[in-house]
Design a protein around this motif. Structure first.
Motif, PDB file in Angstrom:
ATOM      1  N   THR A  74       0.852  -1.196   0.000  1.00  0.00           N
ATOM      2  CA  THR A  74       0.000   0.000   0.000  1.00  0.00           C
ATOM      3  C   THR A  74       0.890   1.250   0.000  1.00  0.00           C
ATOM      4  N   GLN A  92       0.041   3.753   1.767  1.00  0.00           N
ATOM      5  CA  GLN A  92      -0.531   4.365   2.965  1.00  0.00           C
ATOM      6  C   GLN A  92       0.449   4.218   4.122  1.00  0.00           C
ATOM      7  N   PRO A  93       0.434   5.161   5.052  1.00  0.00           N
ATOM      8  CA  PRO A  93       1.282   5.003   6.248  1.00  0.00           C
ATOM      9  C   PRO A  93       0.692   3.929   7.156  1.00  0.00           C
ATOM     10  N   HIS A  94       1.473   2.910   7.465  1.00  0.00           N
ATOM     11  CA  HIS A  94       1.006   1.965   8.481  1.00  0.00           C
ATOM     12  C   HIS A  94       2.171   1.444   9.292  1.00  0.00           C
ATOM     13  N   SER A  95       2.733   0.266   8.989  1.00  0.00           N
ATOM     14  CA  SER A  95       3.700  -0.339   9.897  1.00  0.00           C
ATOM     15  C   SER A  95       4.729  -1.085   9.084  1.00  0.00           C
ATOM     16  N   ALA A 150       4.089  -4.770   9.394  1.00  0.00           N
ATOM     17  CA  ALA A 150       2.993  -5.247   8.548  1.00  0.00           C
ATOM     18  C   ALA A 150       3.452  -5.363   7.095  1.00  0.00           C
ATOM     19  N   LEU A 209      -3.285   1.399  12.438  1.00  0.00           N
ATOM     20  CA  LEU A 209      -2.926   1.855  11.089  1.00  0.00           C
ATOM     21  C   LEU A 209      -2.938   0.705  10.085  1.00  0.00           C
ATOM     22  N   THR A 210      -2.534  -0.476  10.550  1.00  0.00           N
ATOM     23  CA  THR A 210      -2.533  -1.647   9.664  1.00  0.00           C
ATOM     24  C   THR A 210      -3.968  -2.054   9.338  1.00  0.00           C
ATOM     25  N   ARG A 229      -6.506  -0.086   9.117  1.00  0.00           N
ATOM     26  CA  ARG A 229      -6.979   0.876   8.113  1.00  0.00           C
ATOM     27  C   ARG A 229      -6.372   0.608   6.737  1.00  0.00           C
ATOM     28  N   ALA A 230      -5.038   0.493   6.693  1.00  0.00           N
ATOM     29  CA  ALA A 230      -4.364   0.402   5.394  1.00  0.00           C
ATOM     30  C   ALA A 230      -4.722  -0.876   4.655  1.00  0.00           C
TER      31      ALA A 230
END
Lengths: 182, 182
Positions: free
Chosen positions: A133, A135-138, A141, B28-29, B31-32
Motif C-alpha cells: 500500500t 498508505q502510512p502503516h507499519s 505489517a 494503522l494496519t 486501516r491500510a
C-alpha cells in the motif's frame, strides 16, 4: 528457506527507547515468515537477544546479527535489493518480477526495512522500492505481507530444526510440547 | 471495505508506555489493509489520535474508537469472531472457511488482536482461533497477513475518500500530491 536462494532482512535505523519493540518485531517476523537472516543495528542489542532467544527455543535455522554498517550490507549484497517504503511501486505490480528474480534466476534477496526517515541513496541503491500500500502503516505489517507474497505461503509449511518446544495448533486452548527430535 | 460485510479489528489489552506503538500500528494496519473499523482500549488515547489523524490526511472511510469494554464488543458482535493467536489453528487450514462466512454468507467479521496474555474466555468466545504461523512474532504481522489473505489482495486496490493528500507510487523517490477531488 531450505533449498531456496537466501532471503535476508536488514533493519535500517533504530531509535533506542522508541523503536525497541518494532525492531524486535521486525526480527521475529523475518524469522517466522521464512527469511533466513536478519541484520539489526548495533544500538539494538536487546532486540538481537530476544530474536536469538526465540530461535534457541523455537528452532531455526535463522541467523540474527548486529551490524555497524547497514549501508555497507546493501552495497555489498550479491543479489537483488528490495526497499519497502510507502512511496514505492505497488507490491501487486512488482511482486512477479521479484519472485522471478528469486525463483527463476536464483538471486538472493535483501529486504530493507527502514525505521524513521530513510536517506535517498537507499532509494537509489535498491533494485525495487516497493509499497505494501502507499498508505502510512507499519514496517512490520509491510514486511509480513511482502514475505507471505514472496514465498506464496510456502513459509507457513516450513519445519523448524533444533527447537526445544513447539506449539500444537488447536481449535481452543494452548498446547506446547517438548520438541523431541526423532 | 465498500460493498462487503464489515470487517472490524479489536485491540485487546494495552500496556501504557510499552505498547503505544504496537497499538498504533495495529490501528494503522487495520486501516491500510482493508478493515472498516478499529476499537482501541481506552487507555490508549494517543494511538487513537494518531489513527484518526492519518485517516483525516490520507482518507477513509475508516472508523477508530476507544472502548472501555472490549469483551462486551466480542460478546455483542453480530457476526463471526476470529482471534489471532500463535496457539490457534493454522491460517492456511481455516482461511477458506472464514472467507466463505464473510464472502458467501455475508457475515461481518471481528478480528481480535491481543497484547499480552489473553484470557481463556476469549478463546472460547471466538469462532476461530487462528495462528499466522504457530511461532512467536508480532500481532501486527499476523493481522497484516490475515487481512491480505481474507481480502485476497482486493484491499490493495481500494480507493480513499476525503483525503487531503495521496502518495503517487514511484520507482525511485517520493511524490506526495494534494488529493483534489474530481
Amino acid at each position: 528457506m531450505h533449498d531456496e536462494p537466501e532471503v535476508a532482512v536488514l533493519r535500517l535505523g533504530h531509535r533506542p527507547g522508541r523503536d525497541e519493540r518494532m525492531t524486535t518485531h521486525v526480527g521475529l517476523t523475518a524469522r517466522a515468515l521464512g527469511a533466513d537472516r536478519v541484520w539489526i543495528p548495533d544500538n539494538a542489542g536487546q532486540s538481537l537477544e530476544t530474536v536469538r532467544d526465540i530461535t534457541d527455543r523455537f528452532g531455526g535455522p535463522f541467523t540474527a546479527e548486529l551490524t555497524d554498517s547497514p549501508k555497507g550490507i546493501i552495497r555489498d549484497w550479491e543479489g537483488r535489493v528490495v526497499h519497502l517504503t510507502m512511496y514505492g511501486e505497488r507490491v501487486q505490480d512488482v511482486e512477479a518480477e521479484v519472485k522471478r528474480a528469486h525463483g527463476d534466476d536464483d538471486e538472493p534477496i535483501l529486504i530493507v526495512v527502514g525505521a524513521e526517515k530513510v536517506s535517498f541513496d537507499v532509494y537509489e541503491e535498491a533494485d525495487w522500492n516497493v509499497g505494501v500500500t502507499n498508505q502510512p502503516h507499519s514496517e512490520v505489517a509491510g514486511l509480513a505481507v511482502f514475505l507471505d507474497r514472496l514465498f506464496e505461503g510456502r513459509e507457513l509449511e516450513r519445519e523448524w530444526d533444533d527447537a526445544d518446544q513447539r506449539v500444537i495448533p488447536m481449535e481452543t486452548g494452548k498446547r506446547v510440547e517438548p520438541a523431541d527430535e526423532e
